[in-house]
Design a protein around this motif. Structure first.
Motif, PDB file in Angstrom:
ATOM      1  N   TYR A  21       0.030  10.896  -0.658  1.00  0.00           N
ATOM      2  CA  TYR A  21       1.156  10.222  -0.050  1.00  0.00           C
ATOM      3  C   TYR A  21       0.766   9.815   1.355  1.00  0.00           C
ATOM      4  O   TYR A  21      -0.194  10.298   1.930  1.00  0.00           O
ATOM      5  CB  TYR A  21       2.397  11.113  -0.021  1.00  0.00           C
ATOM      6  N   SER A  22       1.518   8.903   1.908  1.00  0.00           N
ATOM      7  CA  SER A  22       1.179   8.369   3.212  1.00  0.00           C
ATOM      8  C   SER A  22       1.416   9.395   4.303  1.00  0.00           C
ATOM      9  O   SER A  22       2.367  10.167   4.258  1.00  0.00           O
ATOM     10  CB  SER A  22       2.024   7.122   3.485  1.00  0.00           C
ATOM     11  N   ASN A  23       0.520   9.414   5.275  1.00  0.00           N
ATOM     12  CA  ASN A  23       0.781  10.195   6.473  1.00  0.00           C
ATOM     13  C   ASN A  23       1.807   9.465   7.322  1.00  0.00           C
ATOM     14  O   ASN A  23       2.324   8.424   6.936  1.00  0.00           O
ATOM     15  CB  ASN A  23      -0.510  10.350   7.287  1.00  0.00           C
ATOM     16  N   LYS A  24       2.077  10.009   8.507  1.00  0.00           N
ATOM     17  CA  LYS A  24       2.930   9.285   9.444  1.00  0.00           C
ATOM     18  C   LYS A  24       2.250   7.967   9.761  1.00  0.00           C
ATOM     19  O   LYS A  24       1.167   7.922  10.327  1.00  0.00           O
ATOM     20  CB  LYS A  24       3.157  10.108  10.715  1.00  0.00           C
ATOM     21  N   LEU A  25       2.884   6.885   9.348  1.00  0.00           N
ATOM     22  CA  LEU A  25       2.262   5.570   9.402  1.00  0.00           C
ATOM     23  C   LEU A  25       2.177   5.069  10.831  1.00  0.00           C
ATOM     24  O   LEU A  25       3.175   5.061  11.561  1.00  0.00           O
ATOM     25  CB  LEU A  25       3.085   4.599   8.542  1.00  0.00           C
TER      26      LEU A  25
ATOM     27  N   GLY B  89       0.816  -1.211   0.000  1.00  0.00           N
ATOM     28  CA  GLY B  89       0.000   0.000   0.000  1.00  0.00           C
ATOM     29  C   GLY B  89       0.846   1.256   0.000  1.00  0.00           C
ATOM     30  O   GLY B  89       0.562   2.218  -0.731  1.00  0.00           O
ATOM     31  N   ASN B  90       1.896   1.279   0.803  1.00  0.00           N
ATOM     32  CA  ASN B  90       2.767   2.451   0.839  1.00  0.00           C
ATOM     33  C   ASN B  90       3.541   2.623  -0.459  1.00  0.00           C
ATOM     34  O   ASN B  90       3.744   3.738  -0.927  1.00  0.00           O
ATOM     35  CB  ASN B  90       3.746   2.332   2.018  1.00  0.00           C
ATOM     36  N   GLN B  91       3.961   1.512  -1.033  1.00  0.00           N
ATOM     37  CA  GLN B  91       4.670   1.610  -2.309  1.00  0.00           C
ATOM     38  C   GLN B  91       3.765   2.209  -3.373  1.00  0.00           C
ATOM     39  O   GLN B  91       4.193   3.024  -4.197  1.00  0.00           O
ATOM     40  CB  GLN B  91       5.161   0.228  -2.729  1.00  0.00           C
ATOM     41  N   PHE B  92       2.481   1.819  -3.354  1.00  0.00           N
ATOM     42  CA  PHE B  92       1.506   2.372  -4.299  1.00  0.00           C
ATOM     43  C   PHE B  92       1.370   3.884  -4.123  1.00  0.00           C
ATOM     44  O   PHE B  92       1.348   4.640  -5.086  1.00  0.00           O
ATOM     45  CB  PHE B  92       0.165   1.683  -4.083  1.00  0.00           C
ATOM     46  N   LEU B  93       1.289   4.347  -2.881  1.00  0.00           N
ATOM     47  CA  LEU B  93       1.133   5.776  -2.615  1.00  0.00           C
ATOM     48  C   LEU B  93       2.368   6.572  -3.020  1.00  0.00           C
ATOM     49  O   LEU B  93       2.287   7.760  -3.320  1.00  0.00           O
ATOM     50  CB  LEU B  93       0.844   6.003  -1.131  1.00  0.00           C
TER      51      LEU B  93
ATOM     52  N   ARG C  64      18.432   3.259   5.311  1.00  0.00           N
ATOM     53  CA  ARG C  64      17.224   2.436   5.417  1.00  0.00           C
ATOM     54  C   ARG C  64      16.887   1.838   4.052  1.00  0.00           C
ATOM     55  O   ARG C  64      17.163   2.441   3.020  1.00  0.00           O
ATOM     56  CB  ARG C  64      16.053   3.283   5.931  1.00  0.00           C
ATOM     57  N   PRO C  65      16.272   0.668   4.021  1.00  0.00           N
ATOM     58  CA  PRO C  65      15.973   0.009   2.743  1.00  0.00           C
ATOM     59  C   PRO C  65      14.815   0.676   2.012  1.00  0.00           C
ATOM     60  O   PRO C  65      14.020   1.408   2.604  1.00  0.00           O
ATOM     61  CB  PRO C  65      15.599  -1.421   3.166  1.00  0.00           C
TER      62      PRO C  65
ATOM     63  N   ASP D   8      10.355   8.977   1.770  1.00  0.00           N
ATOM     64  CA  ASP D   8      10.285   7.529   1.798  1.00  0.00           C
ATOM     65  C   ASP D   8      10.977   6.946   3.024  1.00  0.00           C
ATOM     66  O   ASP D   8      10.474   6.001   3.640  1.00  0.00           O
ATOM     67  CB  ASP D   8      10.929   6.958   0.528  1.00  0.00           C
ATOM     68  N   ALA D   9      12.133   7.493   3.375  1.00  0.00           N
ATOM     69  CA  ALA D   9      12.894   6.950   4.495  1.00  0.00           C
ATOM     70  C   ALA D   9      12.131   7.086   5.805  1.00  0.00           C
ATOM     71  O   ALA D   9      12.200   6.214   6.675  1.00  0.00           O
ATOM     72  CB  ALA D   9      14.252   7.641   4.591  1.00  0.00           C
ATOM     73  N   THR D  10      11.389   8.179   5.980  1.00  0.00           N
ATOM     74  CA  THR D  10      10.615   8.369   7.199  1.00  0.00           C
ATOM     75  C   THR D  10       9.489   7.349   7.291  1.00  0.00           C
ATOM     76  O   THR D  10       9.251   6.766   8.355  1.00  0.00           O
ATOM     77  CB  THR D  10      10.024   9.796   7.233  1.00  0.00           C
ATOM     78  N   VAL D  11       8.817   7.110   6.174  1.00  0.00           N
ATOM     79  CA  VAL D  11       7.736   6.128   6.180  1.00  0.00           C
ATOM     80  C   VAL D  11       8.300   4.732   6.417  1.00  0.00           C
ATOM     81  O   VAL D  11       7.670   3.909   7.096  1.00  0.00           O
ATOM     82  CB  VAL D  11       6.954   6.184   4.849  1.00  0.00           C
ATOM     83  N   VAL D  12       9.476   4.442   5.879  1.00  0.00           N
ATOM     84  CA  VAL D  12      10.115   3.147   6.123  1.00  0.00           C
ATOM     85  C   VAL D  12      10.393   2.972   7.615  1.00  0.00           C
ATOM     86  O   VAL D  12      10.200   1.887   8.175  1.00  0.00           O
ATOM     87  CB  VAL D  12      11.416   3.022   5.302  1.00  0.00           C
ATOM     88  N   HIS D  13      10.827   4.044   8.286  1.00  0.00           N
ATOM     89  CA  HIS D  13      11.057   3.968   9.735  1.00  0.00           C
ATOM     90  C   HIS D  13       9.746   3.687  10.467  1.00  0.00           C
ATOM     91  O   HIS D  13       9.685   2.851  11.387  1.00  0.00           O
ATOM     92  CB  HIS D  13      11.676   5.270  10.237  1.00  0.00           C
ATOM     93  N   ASP D  14       8.674   4.376  10.068  1.00  0.00           N
ATOM     94  CA  ASP D  14       7.366   4.121  10.684  1.00  0.00           C
ATOM     95  C   ASP D  14       6.946   2.670  10.485  1.00  0.00           C
ATOM     96  O   ASP D  14       6.383   2.038  11.379  1.00  0.00           O
ATOM     97  CB  ASP D  14       6.306   5.042  10.079  1.00  0.00           C
TER      98      ASP D  14
END
Length: 783
Positions: free
Chosen positions: A605-609, A592-596, A740-741, A661-667
């Motif tokens: 775009y994703s909010n703070k997940l 889902g996040n990749q889609f956004l 981060r990946p 992207d890196a912030t959402v990956v951390h979330d």
């Protein structure tokens, strides 16, 4: 008889010995290469049956392996695996291609369903004799390498069912002999390059199920083109210019909004035509039914108009016709009334005079034709029945009354503005679909997600009336109230068909006309994904005096099973998720996040997940319920806050900024942490402590790792799967964003963890030492 010189005899003998030695060396080299390929692909030892390296060309062909040689050189290699195939975690695509190029005489290379993953290395271009390349059904990703353009002998290139992304480049015209190019079921995007029109020998072009958009290049110069498959993209709006030798034409599920050109009636070789699920307008050409070769015709779900008659002729070989969901009137052609079990004839949801309950009344089609700017042909009107004339006259009288009423309203408004700034908040509901249905619904298509998920099973996006929403919520009764956030109230409603929906009501801070919101609604149309709480429709409520929008109602699918946290760390009243279900939920969130983040829908775009924003549906599929919507830009500017989607009942306030992207990956890593531990993670300090603990147990043994896992799942998770999830979790929580990946990397690791877990549960014996190597950094091995 002349005597042969002993010195000459000696020289000839040396040449013969050298030639034999070279031939044996060549055979041995190719055999060694084939054996290395066998080991890299983890194939059965079919290539090592012989006791020496001289008879590999004589191996009996099979469905999985065929080797063909010419003059003791391997010229064709066909390896076909199973769709469920997965390679060892240390597989390297670079090493595999480096091995393949040691067969320089290869002309045909087939590598189907082998589980190959990673970018396709440009080094494959060193197979300079290659004429056919087929890598269908693998996990290859990234752009199609430009180095392929140096393969001047290439005639067939098949890349179907992979994850290739990015645009097709202009160098596509570098293949002078290319006859077949197919890249269906990938993630390719952007518009098609004009260079495709210069592939003079192209016979088959397959690009279905991608993310292409824009006009199709002029392909009329491709005199040999026989198959064109462009389904499930965003091509349009004009019907493409094509040659006349087409046999198969598939344009379904796109954004075409034009009429069918007259030259389509001269497609004399056309056997298969699919134009369904578009917004084609204008008269339906009856000549399509009688094309000399036509066998399959599907024009359903468009806006075709016109009157059919009983005496229309059809091709005798036409066994499948779908005319349903258009604006056709008149009588059904007799040639379509077939009782044959081999024939499929569909014509529901038109206005045909066949006494069928699945037909609309005639005014429906006439009004629909006017809504898309189509004026019925006058000669056909004269041939219509007296009842049709009466309907038209009645509609004209009604339209005149409405016009007089509108003139009166405009006059009253001009007078009212002299005495007051704004009228009372008495409102009407505007049927927003009346003026722009064709534009909006052309975008209402399902978007393929990165891992090639199936259809969503959701109803089409549409405009709701206020009466409909009031009935669904019992006039917005307090019993249907679900919560209130920074941008409106949320209600739970039940539609007439029995389905439940979530309705968000938003009061606007500034005044705008309904047209102002149309391009935003076009974006919302695309918010349909298996792992998002998807938009189903909208309703605009307008002020009576100036028709500016006072409230917006956004309708979303209702997700009944609560939050992910309630199933993991808050003791759900039914049961906790298993380890397999947790990995599946994590894969869904990542998808889902990749889609956004793909940029397909600008401004979303994703909010703070947060784990509390992840909902589970009746099948325990994870859905992200909080993401920003560009529709509410006006309100955002007023309050300086982010806007969540309609699926969430949370009321947290999010600063208006795009989390990179890196912030959402951390979330996402924090969510993984809670999935592993089975208890809530609520502060930054706790995240740091648990991450340090994970790093310690990853380097320890399986018992140490299980000591950190939720007791409810620790006995049912394979250590290899657990370690993989722990490792990717730690990487997501890295202090440095650059380290981060990516979500591609995250998805690959999670899918690997799911695969080994499933295999273990099915009784397969798997090693548990180590975890997979990231696809972004494939291992390099040497012989």
């Amino acid at each position: 008889m002349a005597r042969v010189s002993p010195r000459l005899m000696h020289l000839v003998l040396i040449i013969i010995l050298i030639s034999v030695s070279h031939a044996k060396s060549n055979l041995s080299s190719q055999a060694l290469t084939l054996l290395r390929i066998q080991r890299l692909l983890n194939l059965p030892a079919v290539l090592s049956r012989s006791n020496n390296y001289t008879n590999f060309c004589d191996i009996e062909p099979s469905l999985s392996l065929t080797i063909i040689c010419y003059e003791e050189k391997v010229t064709q290699l066909h390896i076909i695996g199973e769709k469920s195939a997965h390679l060892p975690r240390n597989f390297s695509m670079d090493l595999f291609i480096m091995t393949l190029v040691r067969l320089p005489s290869l002309k045909v290379l087939t590598l189907v369903s082998l589980g190959l993953w990673g970018p396709l290395p440009g080094k494959i271009s060193e197979l300079s004799s290659l004429e056919i390349l087929n890598v269908t059904s693998n996990f290859l990703y990234g752009v199609i390498p430009q180095e392929l353009s140096s393969l001047s002998s290439l005639q067939t290139l098949i890349l179907d069912d992979n994850m290739f992304s990015g645009p097709l480049q202009d160098w596509m015209n570098s293949f002078p002999l290319l006859a077949v190019f197919s890249a269906k079921k990938n993630l390719l995007n952007a518009s098609l390059p004009n260079s495709l029109s210069r592939l003079e020998n192209l016979r088959v072009l397959g690009l279905s199920h991608n993310h292409f958009f824009g006009e199709v290049p002029d392909l009329s110069a491709l005199a040999n083109l026989q198959v064109l498959e462009l389904a499930d993209n965003a091509f349009g709006p004009q019907f493409p210019k094509l040659g006349k030798k087409l046999v198969t034409l598939v344009l379904s599920k796109n954004k075409f909004r034009s009429g069918i050109p007259a030259e389509a009636s001269s497609y004399y070789q056309l056997e298969w035509l699919d134009l369904s699920f578009n917004m084609f307008v204008g008269p339906f050409p009856p000549s399509l039914l009688s094309l000399p070769s036509i066998r399959y015709l599907n024009v359903s779900r468009n806006k075709f108009t016109g009157m059919l008659s009983e005496n229309l002729s059809c091709n005798a070989e036409l066994h499948s016709v779908d005319l349903s969901s258009n604006l056709l009137s008149g009588s059904l052609p007799t040639c379509l009334l077939s009782d044959s079990k081999d024939s499929v004839m569909l014509y529901d949801r038109n206005c045909l005079s066949i006494g069928n309950k699945n037909q609309h009344p005639l005014p429906f089609c006439r009004n629909g034709a006017l809504a898309v700017g189509i004026i019925p042909d006058r000669s056909k009107q004269q041939r219509a029945s007296k009842s049709i004339h009466a309907s038209v006259i009645t509609a004209g009288i009604f339209g005149g009354v409405v016009l007089i009423g509108l003139i009166f309203l405009v006059y009253r408004r001009m007078n009212t503005k002299k005495t007051m700034k704004k009228s009372p908040t008495r409102s009407i509901t505007e049927n927003a679909s009346a003026g722009y249905t064709s534009k909006l619904l052309s975008d209402a298509r399902y978007i393929s997600q990165t891992m090639k998920l199936g259809a969503l099973g959701l109803p089409s996006y549409r405009t709701f009336s206020l009466d409909e929403l009031e009935e669904a919520t019992n006039n917005f009764d307090t019993s249907t109230f679900m919560g209130e956030g920074s941008h409106g109230q949320m209600y739970r409603g039940q539609l007439k068909d029995g389905s439940f929906v979530a309705i968000r009501c938003l009061k606007l801070k500034t005044s705008h006309s309904s047209q102002h919101f149309m391009h935003h609604i076009e974006h919302i149309l695309k918010l349909r994904h298996r792992n998002l709480v998807s938009a189903l429709g909208h309703c605009l409520e307008c002020y009576l005096d100036d028709y500016s929008v006072s409230r917006i109602f956004l309708v979303f699918e209702y997700v009944p099973n609560g939050t992910l946290r309630s199933w993991i760390s808050e003791g759900h009243h039914r049961r906790s998720l298993t380890w397999t279900q947790r990995i599946s939920a994590a894969i869904g969130i990542a998808n889902g996040n990749q889609f956004l983040q793909t940029g397909i829908i600008p401004g979303v775009y994703s909010n703070k997940l947060k784990i509390t924003d992840i909902l589970l549906d009746q099948n325990l599929v994870a859905k992200i319920s909080s993401y920003n919507l560009p529709l509410l830009e006006v309100n955002i500017e007023q309050v300086g806050q982010g806007v969540s989607s309609g699926g969430s009942t949370s009321s947290h306030v999010v600063p208006r900024m795009k989390h990179d992207d890196a912030t959402v990956v951390h979330d996402f890593g924090v969510i993984l942490l809670e999935m592993i531990k089975g208890r809530p993670v609520k502060c930054t300090t706790q995240v740091g402590v648990l991450k340090d603990q994970l790093q310690v147990v990853i380097a320890a043994d399986g018992a140490a790792r299980r000591s950190m896992v939720d007791p409810g799942v620790k006995q049912t998770c394979l250590d290899q799967s657990l370690k993989t999830v722990m490792e990717i979790c730690v990487r997501c929580l890295h202090n440095e964003p650059a380290d981060r990946p990516s979500f591609d990397d995250v998805l690959w690791n999670l899918q690997y963890a799911a695969q080994v877990q499933d295999a273990w549960q099915q009784g397969e014996c798997l090693s548990s030492d180590g975890s997979p190597v990231s696809p972004s950094q494939p291992p390099r091995l040497t012989f």
